[in-house]
Design a protein around this motif. Structure first.
Motif, PDB file in Angstrom:
ATOM      1  N   ILE A 135      13.372  58.888  51.955  1.00 41.70           N
ATOM      2  CA  ILE A 135      14.168  58.797  53.187  1.00 41.70           C
ATOM      3  C   ILE A 135      14.083  60.106  53.968  1.00 41.70           C
ATOM      4  O   ILE A 135      13.920  60.103  55.204  1.00 41.70           O
TER       5      ILE A 135
ATOM      6  N   GLN B  93      14.054  57.667  45.913  1.00 44.38           N
ATOM      7  CA  GLN B  93      14.357  56.960  47.162  1.00 44.38           C
ATOM      8  C   GLN B  93      14.908  57.927  48.207  1.00 44.38           C
ATOM      9  O   GLN B  93      14.549  57.855  49.393  1.00 44.38           O
ATOM     10  N   SER B  94      15.756  58.862  47.777  1.00 46.36           N
ATOM     11  CA  SER B  94      16.326  59.855  48.689  1.00 46.36           C
ATOM     12  C   SER B  94      15.250  60.747  49.286  1.00 46.36           C
ATOM     13  O   SER B  94      15.269  61.046  50.485  1.00 46.36           O
TER      14      SER B  94
ATOM     15  N   ARG C  51      12.737  60.489  57.765  1.00 41.61           N
ATOM     16  CA  ARG C  51      13.570  61.053  58.830  1.00 41.61           C
ATOM     17  C   ARG C  51      12.933  62.274  59.482  1.00 41.61           C
ATOM     18  O   ARG C  51      13.239  62.596  60.630  1.00 41.61           O
TER      19      ARG C  51
END
Length: 349
Positions: A205, A201-202, A209
């Protein structure tokens, strides 16, 4: 997988020299393809002679393709697998390939296929376009994506919180054709190992971004219905952004790296075995050898017959040779540990 998702996936395949794509109508006519599938480029000019299945693949493979297509349609499957021998132009050589074909029309017949070679290719022949981080070397890509290791495809809609995988990957996770048909699609999120989900998930992200400039790539574990662990690496990219620049649709592929992970685990176990062996040799065996040498020194002070002195000298020599062999073995074990740690980036405790 939605029709729009399949169209985006087909476009991703066009940018890859490893993946191939072709769309065939019910009679085997090529409606579209990437540039490497036939004797002429994709987006064929309809005024020219059309291409057919036999222009791209071994003609005798048509029966295999047709049987698999009919079986999948009758079983209400979204897609089917088939191995085909692709004709390479201009030399006419045959290349073994594996395909997953998806039904893209309400009527029986028209299928979009995504394929990849079964035989290994040279490292510089394999590119996955924007899937692959520019920092990855061709050799790393070659080591990651080998024959028969492409498991399937995944997609994700961050806004609708929906995610799904191709039927081929679902079958790898233990779902039958009936399960897939009954559930109307299998999600990949429910099969990610709980310990790996936060890292995955990180990474997603960070990909969002960076507005897609930082490619998504993550190794993690998939858990099958039978609770078996499969190590995989997922590549992905955002194929659609909304007006606010937020990710709307993400697609990617998943590759099996289970054997590589097994080898890495064995190497780590071997590494710890060598460390333990070096410790035992250094602190236990050499200590006992030192005790024996001390006892021999005491024996040499005692009065002995010539025969006894000769036997003590032999024991002393053999004991010193043993001590020398132990020191050499310890040094080799330590050097192997250093090599392992430098290659893996691990730190010895």
């Amino acid at each position: 997988m939605s029709l729009e998702g399949l169209e985006n996936l087909a476009q991703l395949a066009v940018s890859s020299e490893y993946l191939m794509q072709v769309t065939l109508d019910p009679e085997g006519k090529v409606l579209s393809s990437d540039s490497g599938i036939g004797p002429i480029p994709s987006l064929f000019d309809q005024s020219k002679k059309p291409l057919f299945f036999a222009d791209c693949f071994l003609s005798s493979d048509w029966l295999k393709y047709e049987n698999n297509r009919t079986k999948a349609w009758n079983n209400h499957q979204q897609s089917f697998f088939v191995d085909l021998q692709k004709i390479n132009y201009p030399n006419g050589n045959l290349l073994k390939t594996r395909w997953e074909f998806f039904f893209i029309s309400k009527d029986f017949g028209t299928c979009l296929g995504i394929g990849h070679p079964v035989d290994s290719q040279k490292p510089y022949d394999i590119q996955l376009g924007e899937f692959i981080d520019a920092g990855d070397s061709p050799q790393e890509i070659f080591d990651t994506i080998l024959e028969d290791r492409l498991l399937g495809f995944w997609e994700f809609n961050p806004f609708e919180k929906s995610n799904s995988i191709s039927s081929g990957l679902a079958q790898t996770l233990g779902y039958s054709e009936r399960d897939i048909s009954k559930r109307g699609g299998i999600t990949w999120k429910e099969h990610i190992h709980p310990e790996d989900y936060s890292k995955l998930q990180s990474d997603l992200i960070h990909h969002f971004r960076s507005s897609g400039s930082l490619p998504f790539k993550r190794e993690f574990r998939l858990v099958t219905k039978q609770n078996q662990i499969i190590w995989v690496v997922a590549f992905g990219k955002t194929t659609k952004w909304n007006e606010d620049g937020k990710p709307y649709h993400v697609q990617g592929l998943i590759v099996d790296i289970n054997e590589r992970k097994k080898q890495e685990l064995w190497l780590k176990e071997h590494h710890f075995f060598l460390k333990d062996l070096a410790f035992q040799q250094s602190h236990t065996l050499r200590a006992r050898v030192a005790n024996i040498l001390g006892l021999i020194d005491i024996l040499e002070l005692e009065q002995q017959s010539l025969e006894s002195k000769r036997i003590v000298e032999i024991i002393k020599k053999e004991t010193k040779d043993l001590d020398h062999a132990l020191k050499k073995s310890i040094k080799e074990s330590v050097n192997q540990n250093k090599v392992f740690e430098s290659e893996t980036g691990s730190t010895a405790n």
